[in-house]
Design an enzyme around this catalytic site. Structure first.
Site, PDB file in Angstrom:
ATOM      1  N   ASN A   9       0.865  -1.183   0.000  1.00  0.00           N
ATOM      2  CA  ASN A   9       0.000   0.000   0.000  1.00  0.00           C
ATOM      3  C   ASN A   9       0.902   1.235   0.000  1.00  0.00           C
ATOM      4  OD1 ASN A   9      -1.844   2.019   0.470  1.00  0.00           O
ATOM      5  ND2 ASN A   9      -2.419   1.344   2.527  1.00  0.00           N
ATOM      6  N   TRP A  10       1.073   1.823  -1.173  1.00  0.00           N
ATOM      7  CA  TRP A  10       1.986   2.980  -1.283  1.00  0.00           C
ATOM      8  C   TRP A  10       1.395   4.246  -0.674  1.00  0.00           C
ATOM      9  CZ3 TRP A  10       4.405   2.900  -6.919  1.00  0.00           C
ATOM     10  CH2 TRP A  10       5.222   1.763  -7.039  1.00  0.00           C
ATOM     11  N   LYS A  11       0.115   4.254  -0.393  1.00  0.00           N
ATOM     12  CA  LYS A  11      -0.579   5.443   0.133  1.00  0.00           C
ATOM     13  C   LYS A  11      -0.322   6.639  -0.806  1.00  0.00           C
ATOM     14  CE  LYS A  11      -0.275   3.342   4.623  1.00  0.00           C
ATOM     15  NZ  LYS A  11      -0.227   3.454   6.053  1.00  0.00           N
ATOM     16  N   HIS A  96      -9.769   1.177   4.959  1.00  0.00           N
ATOM     17  CA  HIS A  96      -8.489   1.426   5.649  1.00  0.00           C
ATOM     18  C   HIS A  96      -8.709   2.461   6.754  1.00  0.00           C
ATOM     19  CE1 HIS A  96      -4.363   2.615   6.399  1.00  0.00           C
ATOM     20  NE2 HIS A  96      -4.006   1.473   5.830  1.00  0.00           N
ATOM     21  N   GLU A  98      -7.041   4.885   7.704  1.00  0.00           N
ATOM     22  CA  GLU A  98      -6.757   6.280   7.328  1.00  0.00           C
ATOM     23  C   GLU A  98      -7.932   6.907   6.582  1.00  0.00           C
ATOM     24  OE1 GLU A  98      -2.977   5.608   5.443  1.00  0.00           O
ATOM     25  OE2 GLU A  98      -2.063   5.235   7.393  1.00  0.00           O
ATOM     26  N   GLU A 176      -5.622  -5.182  10.842  1.00  0.00           N
ATOM     27  CA  GLU A 176      -4.675  -4.086  11.019  1.00  0.00           C
ATOM     28  C   GLU A 176      -5.024  -3.315  12.293  1.00  0.00           C
ATOM     29  OE1 GLU A 176      -2.525  -2.772   7.223  1.00  0.00           O
ATOM     30  OE2 GLU A 176      -4.275  -1.521   7.437  1.00  0.00           O
ATOM     31  N   GLY A 182       1.674   2.310  10.831  1.00  0.00           N
ATOM     32  CA  GLY A 182       2.583   3.455  10.652  1.00  0.00           C
ATOM     33  C   GLY A 182       3.228   3.956  11.927  1.00  0.00           C
ATOM     34  N   SER A 213       3.035  -1.951  10.723  1.00  0.00           N
ATOM     35  CA  SER A 213       4.459  -1.916  11.067  1.00  0.00           C
ATOM     36  C   SER A 213       5.192  -3.218  10.758  1.00  0.00           C
ATOM     37  CB  SER A 213       4.646  -1.526  12.537  1.00  0.00           C
ATOM     38  OG  SER A 213       4.131  -0.234  12.768  1.00  0.00           O
ATOM     39  N   GLY A 234       2.648  -1.058   4.457  1.00  0.00           N
ATOM     40  CA  GLY A 234       2.608   0.366   4.126  1.00  0.00           C
ATOM     41  C   GLY A 234       4.023   0.889   3.946  1.00  0.00           C
ATOM     42  N   GLY A 235       4.552   1.512   4.982  1.00  0.00           N
ATOM     43  CA  GLY A 235       5.863   2.183   4.928  1.00  0.00           C
ATOM     44  C   GLY A 235       6.964   1.352   4.280  1.00  0.00           C
TER      45      GLY A 235
HETATM   46  P1  PGA Z   1       2.464   0.362   7.842  1.00  0.00           P
HETATM   47  O1  PGA Z   1       1.034   0.555   7.171  1.00  0.00           O
HETATM   48  O2  PGA Z   1       3.065  -0.908   7.271  1.00  0.00           O
HETATM   49  O3  PGA Z   1       3.231   1.582   7.473  1.00  0.00           O
HETATM   50  O4  PGA Z   1       2.249   0.237   9.313  1.00  0.00           O
HETATM   51  C1  PGA Z   1       0.191  -0.524   6.965  1.00  0.00           C
HETATM   52  C2  PGA Z   1      -1.071  -0.071   6.263  1.00  0.00           C
HETATM   53  O5  PGA Z   1      -1.448   1.099   6.400  1.00  0.00           O
HETATM   54  O6  PGA Z   1      -1.714  -0.834   5.568  1.00  0.00           O
END
Ligand code: PGA
Length: 252
Positions: A9-11, A96, A98, A176, A182, A213, A234-235
């Protein structure tokens, strides 16, 4: 051997197509020889077509980070599941945390998105997980987590017949914990395992992923010890070396 699913997930990252292509190509090269793992890259909408022109690649596949629930109409700024399908997307992330935090999305909206995605032929990746507030304390209490996850699944999957889950990968669920997304504070392997088994007990035949994470050091534990069917990253998916290492560590 079952196939492991690793979703990137590049966001809202990479402000130029050049940067996005560079990352995409490094990942393509890095995962070439890894067996048993299906990789899905979810870049920002604007890069979907350029990263995956026809004929569509088999690995990695391409997914979107969000979608709307209507097919078309006067909905300024929205992207429909059908549009994504027509661009070669196979997956779409929905619900998600976010989206909830920054855009006020609710379970009811996510429910509509799941239905629309499925009817457009996409595989929705539904994110669920408790916030620190829902836990009521900083201590992880499985009972509270289970109660919350059950409620989230009920709300998000309302009106979707169980028989649909007999079709392989018609839905994917990602556990999650919001406090782990994050933050650099991943969920413990044994706690995650309990949550995984609990979700699997409620919805059968649906791949369950872990997200929050994840890095190359903890990735294998979620697959091999906590028995998840894959990961949502994500990150760490923005660093090609780290991401490829994660994919490698997930393969049996
Ligand atoms: P993260 O994000 O790996 O940066 O914790 C995961 C996600 O938002 O799906």
């Amino acid at each position: 051997m079952k196939k492991i699913l690793v979703i990137a997930n590049w966001k809202c990252n990479h402000v130029t197509l050049k940067e996005a292509k560079k990352l995409f190509n490094s990942i393509v090269r890095g995962i070439k020889k890894i067996k048993g793992v299906e990789v899905v890259i979810c870049p920002p909408f604007v890069y979907l077509q350029s990263l995956n022109p026809k004929p569509y690649t088999l690995n990695p596949k391409i997914g979107a980070q969000n979608c709307f629930w209507e097919e078309k109409g006067p909905f300024t700024g929205e992207i429909s599941p059908k549009m994504l399908k027509n661009l070669g997307c196979e997956y779409v992330i929905v619900g998600h945390s976010e989206r909830e935090r920054y855009f006020g999305e609710t379970d009811e909206m996510t429910n509509k998105k799941i239905k629309a995605a499925i009817s457009a032929g996409l595989k929705p990746i539904l994110c669920i997980g408790e916030t620190e507030k829902e836990l009521g304390s900083k201590k992880y209490e499985l009972g509270k987590v289970k109660k919350y996850l059950k409620k989230q699944l009920e709300n998000n999957l309302k009106g979707i017949p169980n028989s649909l889950f007999q079709i392989p990968d018609s839905l994917i669920v990602a556990y999650e914990p919001v406090w782990a997304v994050g933050t650099g504070k991943p969920c413990g392997i044994s706690e995650a395992r309990e949550a995984n088994l609990f979700i699997k007990g409620i919805i059968k035949n649906v791949p369950i992923l872990y997200g929050g994470s994840v890095n190359s050091e903890n990735a294998a534990g979620y697959i091999k010890e906590a028995k998840f069917d894959g990961l949502l990253i994500g990150g760490a998916s923005l660093n090609p070396k780290e991401f490829v290492e994660i994919v490698k560590n997930c393969s049996y």
